[in-house]
Design a protein around this motif. Structure first.
Motif, PDB file in Angstrom:
ATOM      1  N   GLN A 179       0.865  -1.181   0.000  1.00 24.37           N
ATOM      2  CA  GLN A 179       0.000   0.000   0.000  1.00 24.37           C
ATOM      3  C   GLN A 179       0.905   1.236   0.000  1.00 24.37           C
ATOM      4  O   GLN A 179       1.597   1.494   0.982  1.00 24.37           O
ATOM      5  N   HIS A 187      -1.510  -1.376  -4.569  1.00 22.59           N
ATOM      6  CA  HIS A 187      -2.467  -0.268  -4.612  1.00 22.59           C
ATOM      7  C   HIS A 187      -1.715   1.028  -4.343  1.00 22.59           C
ATOM      8  O   HIS A 187      -0.869   1.082  -3.441  1.00 22.59           O
ATOM      9  N   ALA A 246      -1.219   3.914   4.439  1.00 24.01           N
ATOM     10  CA  ALA A 246      -0.177   3.454   3.527  1.00 24.01           C
ATOM     11  C   ALA A 246       1.014   2.965   4.325  1.00 24.01           C
ATOM     12  O   ALA A 246       1.296   3.458   5.420  1.00 24.01           O
TER      13      ALA A 246
END
Length: 280
Positions: free
Chosen positions: A129, A153, A190
């Motif tokens: 992430q 992602h 993240a």
């Protein structure tokens, strides 16, 4: 754009430079000088302030003594347009930071490999992430780099989200979903945040707090001044400067200037890298 070659047989192509605006802060001359000394090459590497508007004229004014150029902001898109041939990373990102000058100008993007090498060296190559702050040429290189390292992602935080449309399309080509958020909106969690904002950029305190709260480790492409304004306020984890990226993209540039190929290692490359690192 062809470069004049009338003197190519009598004058060695030994001149190199980094161009950009601003450029006084650049550490590239010190890096390259250390490398060429270690390699025993009598090559000259200087810096020059060149704007996007003056780039074409400046490039057209070079003679056959010039071997190549390093390009920084705001010239990466200009260099892309000036290139007769481009490597795959340049084609993907639409950005060129290295020009090899001959009858046909060859463009390369060594920022992607520089980011990959720097993240790997810092132990940050396993993030799934990832957030990218910014939407310019370096953001495109960061997206390709984290995709090559296995990101699943990517969230892009941009002041002007409309500028990130190209990153969404690039993510589709890379099979990595990309979501765009305005910079002043709360960010998703993240493991790694890659900041691609110009050095000296200052963000509002509440924006930084939102980014840092769930941002994981900060990898900031900026290195001058350091710590950057963002790194100074970062509370989500460690903050890593862009010096590693600068070093490793320069290694690939020197391979290009010497061999014409960013993947062909230099002679005694470990010693060359050590000399370059000492110059930082």
């Amino acid at each position: 754009m062809p470069i004049p070659t009338a003197a190519a047989e009598t004058v060695p192509a030994s001149r190199l430079a980094v161009w950009g605006d601003p450029i006084a802060h650049s550490k590239s001359p010190a890096l390259h000088a250390a490398a060429y000394q270690a390699l025993g090459l009598d090559w000259e590497y200087t810096r020059r302030q060149v704007t996007a508007e003056s780039f074409a004229a400046a490039l057209g004014g070079l003679d056959a003594t010039w071997r190549g150029l390093s390009l920084t902001m705001p010239l990466k898109e200009e260099a892309f347009r000036a290139s007769a041939t481009r490597d795959p990373h340049a084609e993907l990102t639409g950005a060129v930071n290295t020009l090899l000058l001959s009858d046909r100008v060859a463009g390369f993007n060594t920022d992607v490999g520089g980011i990959v090498d720097a993240l790997t060296e810092a132990g940050l190559d396993g993030a799934r992430q990832v957030r990218i702050v910014g939407a310019g040429a370096t953001a495109a290189s960061a997206l390709v780099a984290v995709a090559e390292l296995g990101a699943g992602h990517v969230e892009v935080s941009a002041r002007r989200p409309e500028r990130a449309a190209g990153l969404v399309m690039l993510g589709e080509r890379l099979a990595v979903p990309v979501v765009v958020r305005p910079l002043d909106q709360p960010a998703a969690a993240a493991e790694l945040t890659v900041a691609t904002l110009p050095g000296g950029t200052e963000l509002a305190a509440d924006t930084v707090a939102s980014l840092a709260a769930a941002g994981g480790t900060l990898f900031d492409a900026a290195y001058a001044p350091w710590p950057s304004a963002l790194a100074t306020q970062w509370s989500g984890g460690p903050a890593v400067s862009g010096l590693g990226m600068l070093l490793h993209q320069a290694v690939r540039q020197i391979r290009i200037f010497l061999h014409g190929d960013p993947m062909v290692p230099l002679r005694d490359e470990e010693a060359v890298i050590a000399a370059m690192r000492a110059a930082l």
